[in-house]
Design a protein around this motif. Structure first.
Motif, PDB file in Angstrom:
ATOM      1  N   TYR A  78      15.287 -26.891 -31.409  1.00  0.00           N
ATOM      2  CA  TYR A  78      15.440 -25.434 -31.382  1.00  0.00           C
ATOM      3  C   TYR A  78      14.646 -24.815 -30.242  1.00  0.00           C
ATOM      4  N   LYS A  79      15.295 -23.935 -29.511  1.00  0.00           N
ATOM      5  CA  LYS A  79      14.597 -23.230 -28.436  1.00  0.00           C
ATOM      6  C   LYS A  79      13.627 -22.226 -29.045  1.00  0.00           C
ATOM      7  N   GLY A  80      12.614 -21.873 -28.303  1.00  0.00           N
ATOM      8  CA  GLY A  80      11.553 -20.999 -28.802  1.00  0.00           C
ATOM      9  C   GLY A  80      12.054 -19.704 -29.395  1.00  0.00           C
ATOM     10  N   GLU A  81      13.085 -19.090 -28.745  1.00  0.00           N
ATOM     11  CA  GLU A  81      13.529 -17.785 -29.268  1.00  0.00           C
ATOM     12  C   GLU A  81      14.309 -17.915 -30.570  1.00  0.00           C
ATOM     13  N   LYS A  82      14.646 -19.145 -30.918  1.00  0.00           N
ATOM     14  CA  LYS A  82      15.376 -19.358 -32.172  1.00  0.00           C
ATOM     15  C   LYS A  82      14.430 -19.556 -33.357  1.00  0.00           C
ATOM     16  N   ILE A  83      13.131 -19.634 -33.037  1.00  0.00           N
ATOM     17  CA  ILE A  83      12.146 -19.845 -34.100  1.00  0.00           C
ATOM     18  C   ILE A  83      11.358 -18.558 -34.278  1.00  0.00           C
ATOM     19  N   PHE A  84      11.356 -18.050 -35.489  1.00  0.00           N
ATOM     20  CA  PHE A  84      10.767 -16.738 -35.710  1.00  0.00           C
ATOM     21  C   PHE A  84       9.605 -16.852 -36.681  1.00  0.00           C
ATOM     22  N   PHE A 108      15.307 -11.384 -33.955  1.00  0.00           N
ATOM     23  CA  PHE A 108      15.367 -11.523 -35.411  1.00  0.00           C
ATOM     24  C   PHE A 108      16.757 -11.938 -35.892  1.00  0.00           C
ATOM     25  N   ASN A 109      17.769 -11.203 -35.426  1.00  0.00           N
ATOM     26  CA  ASN A 109      19.122 -11.449 -35.927  1.00  0.00           C
ATOM     27  C   ASN A 109      19.684 -12.812 -35.557  1.00  0.00           C
ATOM     28  N   THR A 110      19.196 -13.369 -34.448  1.00  0.00           N
ATOM     29  CA  THR A 110      19.764 -14.633 -33.979  1.00  0.00           C
ATOM     30  C   THR A 110      18.860 -15.830 -34.257  1.00  0.00           C
ATOM     31  N   MET A 111      17.796 -15.604 -35.007  1.00  0.00           N
ATOM     32  CA  MET A 111      16.888 -16.728 -35.295  1.00  0.00           C
ATOM     33  C   MET A 111      17.609 -17.821 -36.059  1.00  0.00           C
ATOM     34  N   GLN A 112      17.127 -19.028 -35.888  1.00  0.00           N
ATOM     35  CA  GLN A 112      17.682 -20.118 -36.691  1.00  0.00           C
ATOM     36  C   GLN A 112      16.670 -20.642 -37.696  1.00  0.00           C
ATOM     37  N   VAL A 113      15.384 -20.599 -37.275  1.00  0.00           N
ATOM     38  CA  VAL A 113      14.345 -21.070 -38.181  1.00  0.00           C
ATOM     39  C   VAL A 113      13.332 -19.948 -38.398  1.00  0.00           C
ATOM     40  N   GLY A 114      13.004 -19.667 -39.636  1.00  0.00           N
ATOM     41  CA  GLY A 114      11.964 -18.695 -39.950  1.00  0.00           C
ATOM     42  C   GLY A 114      10.815 -19.423 -40.634  1.00  0.00           C
ATOM     43  N   ILE A 115       9.598 -19.154 -40.156  1.00  0.00           N
ATOM     44  CA  ILE A 115       8.447 -19.843 -40.745  1.00  0.00           C
ATOM     45  C   ILE A 115       7.569 -18.845 -41.497  1.00  0.00           C
ATOM     46  N   THR A 116       7.258 -19.167 -42.755  1.00  0.00           N
ATOM     47  CA  THR A 116       6.393 -18.290 -43.544  1.00  0.00           C
ATOM     48  C   THR A 116       5.370 -19.118 -44.334  1.00  0.00           C
ATOM     49  N   ALA A 117       4.401 -18.418 -44.873  1.00  0.00           N
ATOM     50  CA  ALA A 117       3.471 -19.036 -45.818  1.00  0.00           C
ATOM     51  C   ALA A 117       4.036 -18.840 -47.228  1.00  0.00           C
ATOM     52  N   ILE A 141      11.830 -14.036 -46.144  1.00  0.00           N
ATOM     53  CA  ILE A 141      12.005 -14.961 -47.272  1.00  0.00           C
ATOM     54  C   ILE A 141      13.463 -15.395 -47.388  1.00  0.00           C
ATOM     55  N   ILE A 142      14.371 -14.491 -47.026  1.00  0.00           N
ATOM     56  CA  ILE A 142      15.768 -14.693 -47.388  1.00  0.00           C
ATOM     57  C   ILE A 142      16.715 -14.737 -46.183  1.00  0.00           C
ATOM     58  N   PHE A 143      16.332 -14.118 -45.076  1.00  0.00           N
ATOM     59  CA  PHE A 143      17.264 -13.993 -43.946  1.00  0.00           C
ATOM     60  C   PHE A 143      17.415 -15.254 -43.088  1.00  0.00           C
ATOM     61  N   PRO A 144      16.332 -16.004 -42.809  1.00  0.00           N
ATOM     62  CA  PRO A 144      16.463 -17.137 -41.880  1.00  0.00           C
ATOM     63  C   PRO A 144      17.489 -18.169 -42.355  1.00  0.00           C
ATOM     64  N   PRO A 145      18.351 -18.632 -41.448  1.00  0.00           N
ATOM     65  CA  PRO A 145      19.312 -19.677 -41.823  1.00  0.00           C
ATOM     66  C   PRO A 145      18.600 -20.964 -42.262  1.00  0.00           C
ATOM     67  N   ILE A 146      17.423 -21.213 -41.670  1.00  0.00           N
ATOM     68  CA  ILE A 146      16.603 -22.341 -42.112  1.00  0.00           C
ATOM     69  C   ILE A 146      15.208 -21.789 -42.397  1.00  0.00           C
TER      70      ILE A 146
END
Lengths: 211, 463
Positions: A78-84, A108-117, A141-146
């Motif tokens: 994943y490219k950097g801009e795809k990771i949020f 935000f809208n085009t992210m592929q991976v979202g990282i949270t605690a 919590i809910i929007f990221p495709p991954i």
């Protein structure tokens, strides 16, 4: 929108129900015996098994360094801009370890991976407890495709009851406006009861547990 | 017979022998049964879990008004707005007002039978606000211009080929689309709606009195999407959804999942305690909870059927019911179908029009057996039948037949005096009309049991 009248009407109808006293269960049910199976062999192994049984992924790391290595490896495609990532602490960690990511609203809208605690992990059900408290908020919590969740081993609890109790203790002054127990990637079986992963929420859920 | 009962009989007659329908339902329910079997195995002691849940729900009923007030007090403290609606009309008036006040153009709705009960979509669309169903099953029936077929699985009556055909016609997607492809298509369409909607509407699976919270259970993530982007979150909940404490969710969440779908726990179990807080980064500005009565407090004053208010709407009694599996969800022509629907609907919409539903049961008891909160459904169905008879709402032919039968059968000597051949002849027209030509009624034996018994006894004595 005045509704005082309706409230009184409803409540008084309940109070005045022309019914004999409700026969309360004559004996209170046994409240001490277990209804769920034991956690075997240990909480960590149980969590991993349960999460994987609902199509989630669980990756165990022994140290922060190992976590960084693992993340770098799984994020390589994943490219950097795809990771949020909105979480300040995690962002610092990613920066420190040269893992590229974005915090730009435009991505935000085009992210592929979202990282949270997260708040807790529940061993018996393989659930990740998240809340609207903190930098990530509700949408991450809910929007990221991954969805990638980073958790420490000491966030692990045994049963749903334990997590609810800990939440109430942690937020004694008031709960976050949203708390959610997530058990696997989003799913549906609305078409012929055929399981499809990725209905409206994440299609994949990765939980990284480190010590 | 009322026109509703007539319509019911005709529809039941037609669909009971529709083999396509039967095949689809049997296929879907067999898959459910397999999952539930697995789900039960996840428990160490399921029977104890059911006893506890049943007890908590009865406790709730005996403290109903206090718990509702406690919920309101805490919810207000949390910054929610709480509106009490005595009926459908009032609930819709509240919603209409919110839509108008906020100039809302688009409303996204997660699955909720309570919103079906008040027919929210029609009301909102009438004032120019688009209302979009976001649960995949609900989306499918909305596109088809239908109502939910089942309270948990709205599109259970459709095969994947049916849905692929529907989507092909409406959205021009490939005619041989797989469930994966169709789900992905809907995901794409609805993501745009979620992020631009003005209002998100959810139901409630549980109202939590002690913290003033609303618990919502779902698999798809559409409820979380509906409550993460729009600036207003409206909850519509029946007043019987209340439980005393958040701590009880540890019992109810797995119980709802294991009976609703056979999962150990549903994918997303969320607790909402208000709009976005000052220190939070996103979330709605406003959260409104509408507490709907609409006949529930009326049902509460019934000595027998009040127990139906313990229902957690898992749908298990529908899937277990041989009548539901034969006549399907639409024949009931109600929001809540199956055994539970047959018990509560007469109270919500009147015995005159819906009393006949309680007669559509073989009283086999499967529903009570699977109920996670131990509602004695067959007993309640019988009580409803009694009420229909007492209210003089049964068809004249049935009333007459029952009177003649009771006259004839309560006098043993007179009953024995009539020859079996005449009995069979006398019953034939009733069997044909009331029992139906497709079912075979056992005939009277040439010698009645009592006659044979007496004769055998005499022979015995002779020996």
């Amino acid at each position: 929108m005045i509704n005082a009248g309706s409230k009184q009407e409803i409540l008084s109808r309940i109070k005045n129900a022309k019914r004999q006293e409700i026969p309360l269960e004559l004996e209170l049910p046994d409240l001490s015996s277990a209804i769920y199976k034991d956690i075997i062999p240990d909480a960590l192994a149980c969590f991993k098994t349960e999460l994987e049984s609902v199509a989630g992924n669980c990756i165990l790391c022994h140290s922060e360094n190992q976590l960084a290595d693992v993340l770098r490896e799984v994020l390589i495609d994943y490219k950097g801009e795809k990771i949020f990532c909105k979480d300040t602490e995690i962002a610092q960690f990613l920066d420190k370890n040269n893992i590229p990511f974005s915090t730009q609203t435009a991505d935000f809208n085009t992210m592929q991976v979202g990282i949270t605690a997260c708040e807790f992990l529940v061993a018996r059900t393989g659930s990740v407890v998240v809340s609207s408290h903190g930098d990530s908020g509700r949408q991450m919590i809910i929007f990221p495709p991954i969805h990638f969740v980073l958790a420490k081993k000491n966030q692990l609890v045994n049963y749903v009851e334990d997590a609810l109790l800990f939440l109430q203790k942690k937020y004694a002054d008031g709960m976050p406006s949203l708390v959610s127990f997530i058990s696997g990637p989003s799913r549906t079986a609305d078409i012929e009861k055929t399981l499809v992963l990725g209905a409206h929420g994440p299609k994949k859920l990765y939980v990284f547990i480190y010590e | 017979m009322t026109s509703h009962a007539n319509k019911f009989n005709k529809a039941a007659d037609a669909i009971a022998f529709d083999l396509n329908h039967r095949q689809t339902i049997q296929f879907n329910i067999s898959k459910y049964n397999l999952a539930v079997e697995k789900g039960r195995e996840r428990y160490y002691d399921l029977s104890l879990a059911k006893t506890r849940a049943a007890s908590i729900k009865r406790y709730m009923l005996s403290n109903w008004d206090t718990l509702l007030c406690q919920f309101e007090e805490n919810a207000l403290k949390n910054g929610m707005q709480v509106l009490w609606a005595k009926d459908t009309q009032q609930a819709n008036e509240y919603i209409r007002q919110i839509v108008v006040d906020n100039h809302a153009q688009l409303l996204v709705k997660s699955k909720s039978m309570t919103t079906e009960e008040i027919d929210l979509n029609t009301v909102v669309e009438k004032i120019g606000c688009k209302s979009v169903e976001t649960d995949l099953g609900e989306f499918i029936v909305q596109v088809a211009g239908e109502k939910p077929y089942h309270i948990v699985t709205p599109a259970m009556h459709k095969s994947k080929a049916d849905i692929a055909k529907l989507f092909n016609k409406e959205f021009n997607t490939p005619i041989n689309s797989t469930p994966e492809e169709m789900t992905d298509y809907v995901r794409g369409v609805l993501r745009k709606q979620f992020t631009t909607a003005d209002i998100g509407v959810t139901g409630a699976n549980f109202l939590l009195a002690d913290i003033g919270g609303v618990a919502v259970t779902e698999n798809e993530g559409n409820a979380l999407m509906s409550t993460s982007f729009p600036k207003i979150h409206i909850v519509i909940s029946g007043i019987e959804k209340i439980i005393p404490s958040m701590a009880h969710l540890g019992l109810f969440w797995p119980l709802l999942a294991s009976h609703g779908t056979g999962q150990q726990i549903t994918n997303y179990n969320s607790i909402f305690t208000g709009p976005r807080k000052k220190n939070e980064v996103d979330g709605p500005e406003k959260m409104v909870v509408i507490l709907l009565d609409n006949g529930r407090s009326e049902l509460f004053s019934d000595n027998d059927c009040y127990e139906a208010l313990a229902c957690i709407r898992c749908g298990a009694c529908l899937n277990a019911c041989p009548v539901y599996k034969t006549i399907g969800g639409y024949t009931y022509d109600t929001t809540y179908s199956g055994p539970i629907g047959s018990v509560i609907t007469p109270f919500f919409r009147g015995f005159k029009d819906y009393g006949h539903l309680s007669f559509a049961s073989s009283l086999c008891g499967a529903c009570a057996e699977v109920c996670p909160v131990k509602i004695p459904l067959p007993k309640l169905l019988l009580q409803n039948r009694k009420k229909s008879v007492e209210k003089d709402l049964r068809p004249l032919t049935e009333t007459l037949a029952m009177k003649i039968f009771s006259l004839a059968s309560t006098n043993r000597i007179a009953y024995d005096r009539v020859l079996p051949l005449f009995k069979n002849l006398a019953f034939a027209p009733f069997n044909f009309i009331l029992w139906g030509p497709k079912r075979k009624m056992p005939t009277f034996a040439s010698k009645s049991f009592s006659k044979r018994y007496r004769k055998d006894k005499k022979n015995e004595e002779k020996k």
